[in-house]
Enzyme design. Sequence first.
Site, PDB file in Angstrom:
ATOM      1  CB  CYS A 100     -12.992  -5.413  -0.085  1.00  0.00           C
ATOM      2  SG  CYS A 100     -12.217  -4.650   1.677  1.00  0.00           S
ATOM      3  CG  ASN A 109      -7.575  -8.092  -4.651  1.00  0.00           C
ATOM      4  OD1 ASN A 109      -7.643  -7.305  -5.224  1.00  0.00           O
ATOM      5  ND2 ASN A 109      -8.226  -8.122  -3.245  1.00  0.00           N
ATOM      6  N   GLY A 116       5.479  -8.219   1.067  1.00  0.00           N
ATOM      7  CA  GLY A 116       6.639  -9.813   1.272  1.00  0.00           C
ATOM      8  C   GLY A 116       5.069 -10.467   1.712  1.00  0.00           C
ATOM      9  CG  HIS A 117       1.805 -10.288   3.512  1.00  0.00           C
ATOM     10  ND1 HIS A 117       0.616 -10.890   3.756  1.00  0.00           N
ATOM     11  CD2 HIS A 117       1.434  -8.052   3.345  1.00  0.00           C
ATOM     12  CE1 HIS A 117      -0.659  -9.573   4.002  1.00  0.00           C
ATOM     13  NE2 HIS A 117       0.243  -8.340   3.449  1.00  0.00           N
ATOM     14  CD  GLN A 158      -3.259 -11.490  -4.229  1.00  0.00           C
ATOM     15  OE1 GLN A 158      -3.398 -12.292  -3.964  1.00  0.00           O
ATOM     16  NE2 GLN A 158      -3.613 -10.757  -2.940  1.00  0.00           N
ATOM     17  CB  THR A 170      -1.088   0.110   1.165  1.00  0.00           C
ATOM     18  OG1 THR A 170      -1.591  -1.411   1.351  1.00  0.00           O
ATOM     19  CG2 THR A 170      -1.750   1.374   1.528  1.00  0.00           C
ATOM     20  CB  THR A 228      16.201   2.500  10.764  1.00  0.00           C
ATOM     21  OG1 THR A 228      16.557   4.183  11.207  1.00  0.00           O
ATOM     22  CG2 THR A 228      17.096   1.795  10.606  1.00  0.00           C
TER      23      THR A 228
END
Length: 365
Positions: free
Chosen positions: A313, A148, A194-195, A176, A69, A231
């Site tokens: 959603c 998605n 990443g997830h 996706q 996002t 960081t």
Amino acid sequence: MIYLDNQATTPLAPEVFDAMAPWLGHDFGNPHSPHIMGRKAFAAVELAREQVATLFPDGGQVYFTGTATEALNMAFGVVRGMQETGRNRIVLPDTEHAAVRDTALWYRSQGFDVLLHPVREDGRVSLDDLVKVIDQKTALVASMLVNNEIGVIQPVREIADLARQAGAVSLCDAVQGYGRVDIPDNIDMAAISGHKIYGPKGVGALWVRDGIDVPPLIHGGGQEGGLRSGTLSPALCVGMGKAASLCAIRADADREHISALAARARACFSDWTINGSAEERYPGNLNIRREGLDVARLMSDVRSVAFSAGSACASGSGRPSHVLAALGLERDQIKSSIRLGFGRYNSLEEIESAARTINEAAEAQ
Ligand code: PLP
């Protein structure tokens, strides 16, 4: 619990967990510090950046972010500089994820003309219609690779060509699709998470073609080429890099496995109707409906399978799906739809067992 919600998130690959562990323990250096611990962390982050870049076209840069996002919000920044040159239109299919759609809609308040382009019944945009709205006033054309909710694959290569011919920039939400479907090599920017690739939550990335001018999203210490100060977490970056390299190494095995699961699932749910194109879709997504089904009741009856209601959603906001509505589905049809998402760690036995449980509960209604 049988987990069939791999579009919402994926489990962490064990190899990813192992790769991350040292960076959560003794290797705690700040990747921006000049001493040896910092340089070691920096090297690990840069290796991860290369691993993520492997599945993107040559001639671009990967910037780490906190989520997809965030990466998408960062990418949208390009339109600001283009507004001054008379380009103030943003075009996107009506079926984009909220991370793209709501960001685009926000730009209306900044004076942009935002066109949510309709899709056909199969969930794909018509290129013949799209070409008519992409013109010399267009700044950005966004399109997701794999949807998605319904798994439908958009013709992103052709859409990016149309954008380029009009002098506009193209953005692909590849969340996706990355690691599952080839990324077209003519896009200008792409966002990933990443997830969704068996990596950790809390890390995403934006890939930007060289020469595209993305303004900073977060000001501060100048990290990530000055675009996104703050960081970096070596553990999260290393995890995402490892997840990306596993996707590359296991591409054929993953594809074969998911295809086998999908074939079994389609057979088990043969009397349900598939929402969106049955062919132009990522097979790990099955969005299906059954007449008269009350999905809210189905979900409360079926406690042993994690799956998703087609009517809400992916964020779980409870808003009726704008994607299913865009296909032309009636309210009742939307409310009788479910989404099953298969992944690397599902087995054929799980598909059969889940299908039995879901079909029995649906029958009972
Ligand atoms: N785009 C698509 C297609 C998604 O499926 C998601 C997550 O559901 C996102 C964007 C947002 O990703 P993130 O959770 O990393 O912000």
